[in-house]
Design an enzyme around this catalytic site. Structure first.
Site, PDB file in Angstrom:
ATOM      1  N   LYS A 171       1.949 -10.897 -19.346  1.00 24.92           N
ATOM      2  CA  LYS A 171       1.209 -12.028 -18.770  1.00 24.92           C
ATOM      3  C   LYS A 171      -0.100 -12.250 -19.537  1.00 24.92           C
ATOM      4  CE  LYS A 171       3.351 -11.274 -14.272  1.00 24.92           C
ATOM      5  NZ  LYS A 171       3.267 -10.715 -12.912  1.00 24.92           N
ATOM      6  N   GLN A 185      -0.916  -7.360  -9.365  1.00 24.83           N
ATOM      7  CA  GLN A 185       0.456  -6.950  -9.649  1.00 24.83           C
ATOM      8  C   GLN A 185       0.976  -6.049  -8.531  1.00 24.83           C
ATOM      9  OE1 GLN A 185       2.210  -8.234 -12.176  1.00 24.83           O
ATOM     10  NE2 GLN A 185       4.055  -7.109 -11.646  1.00 24.83           N
ATOM     11  N   ASP A 242      -0.084 -16.751  -8.019  1.00 27.35           N
ATOM     12  CA  ASP A 242       1.227 -16.136  -7.774  1.00 27.35           C
ATOM     13  C   ASP A 242       1.935 -16.819  -6.605  1.00 27.35           C
ATOM     14  OD1 ASP A 242       2.382 -14.177  -9.351  1.00 27.35           O
ATOM     15  OD2 ASP A 242       1.075 -12.584  -8.607  1.00 27.35           O
TER      16      ASP A 242
END
Ligand code: GUN
Length: 294
Positions: free
Chosen positions: A52, A96, A119
């Site tokens: 990412k 994450q 997200d």
């Protein structure tokens, strides 16, 4: 059978994002900035966050990677997220998952400012998605919709069977597939570990999304000839023939299922790169929205 090539499509979409960032900056906008939080040293999470951050660099985004040891307390992590919420230089925040067991993922996700929730995991983002309101879509289901769109696959009226009910893939996937959009308008069945007649349901599917996290779960006897198969699984299995001693496989028994399909995503190079596209598109959108709001 046609392979849905996530690497190819993501390269194409990334070119568009890159150009969009150049145009945005030329018009006086600032570089989008993604901040990622990584807790502990789970090798898979390290790899995901690494790619990412690398994507940010290649697209002309700024990025910050904050790493914390597995001993960080829940309150300390809440404080770190709040610092990023308050940081005007940061447009998007990603924590994450999974987090260590002593930290509530729900609490941490709920702490992320919805304006920076690239997200799409915050309850406000998920609620808006359910209602069809503009919001950040969860990166993996978003990426899958982009992949279907790119190949011009019309799922209108199809029976889609989603296998796996996670908050980040299976459940939001059912909503996006059934919305009155294009792609969309599918009839959706959500299967999970307690589903009794899973094979029977899967066999009725025009499109299967496998997101259950079990290697080779979807076998050839579960797939109707001509079906579309989207494999979200990323499972590492032992393989003595590889130098590393292991290899990545999806949730689908690819070698036996692929010949039956009209379209199928491989693992790797299928859904994975599309997830990153979804995240990057959300981050650019966050930067633009922030600029408008000031
Ligand atoms: N863990 C597995 N998939 C994801 C994802 O898309 N985002 C985050 N933050 N964590 C994950």
């Amino acid at each position: 059978m046609q392979i849905l090539d996530g690497t190819l499509v993501s390269a194409h979409i990334k070119e568009q994002i890159k150009q969009d960032v150049i145009d945005w900056q030329a018009a006086g906008g600032k570089k989008p900035h993604l901040a990622a939080i990584l807790v502990g040293n789970n090798p898979a999470s390290e790899a995901y966050v690494g790619s990412k951050v690398k994507s940010c660099e290649s697209l002309g985004f700024d990025s910050t990677l904050l790493r914390f040891g597995p001993e960080i307390t829940e309150q300390e992590l809440v404080d770190e997220v709040n610092k990023l919420n308050a940081d005007d230089a940061v447009d998007g925040i990603l924590v994450q998952l999974p987090l260590p067991r002593h930290i509530s993922s729900d609490l941490i996700i709920n702490t992320i400012s919805p304006e920076k929730d690239v997200d799409g995991f915050h309850p406000i983002s998920q609620g808006k998605m359910m209602l069809g309101q503009p919001t950040f879509l969860p990166a993996t289901p978003y990426g899958i919709m982009l992949l279907l769109e790119h190949y011009g696959i019309n799922i209108d009226g199809m029976h889609c069977v989603v296998i796996g009910r996670s908050n980040i893939v299976g459940t939001p996937m059912t909503i996006l597939l059934s919305r009155n959009t294009n792609p969309g308008n599918a009839t959706v069945t959500l299967c999970h570990s307690r589903t009794k007649n899973l094979k029977e349901l899967a066999l009725q599917a025009d499109l299967i999304v496998a997101a259950i996290g079990k290697p080779f779960f979807v076998t050839a006897d579960m797939v109707k000839p001509g079906a579309i198969v989207i494999d979200v699984g990323i499972n590492r299995i032992d393989d003595a023939t590889k130098k590393s001693g292991s290899r990545l496989v999806g949730d689908v028994d690819y070698d036996n299922v692929a010949p039956l399909c009209s379209y199928i995503t491989p693992v790797p190079k299928g859904v994975g790169p599309m997830t990153i596209c979804g995240l990057m598109k959300n981050t650019l959108q966050a930067a633009k929205q922030k600029a408008v709001k000031g």
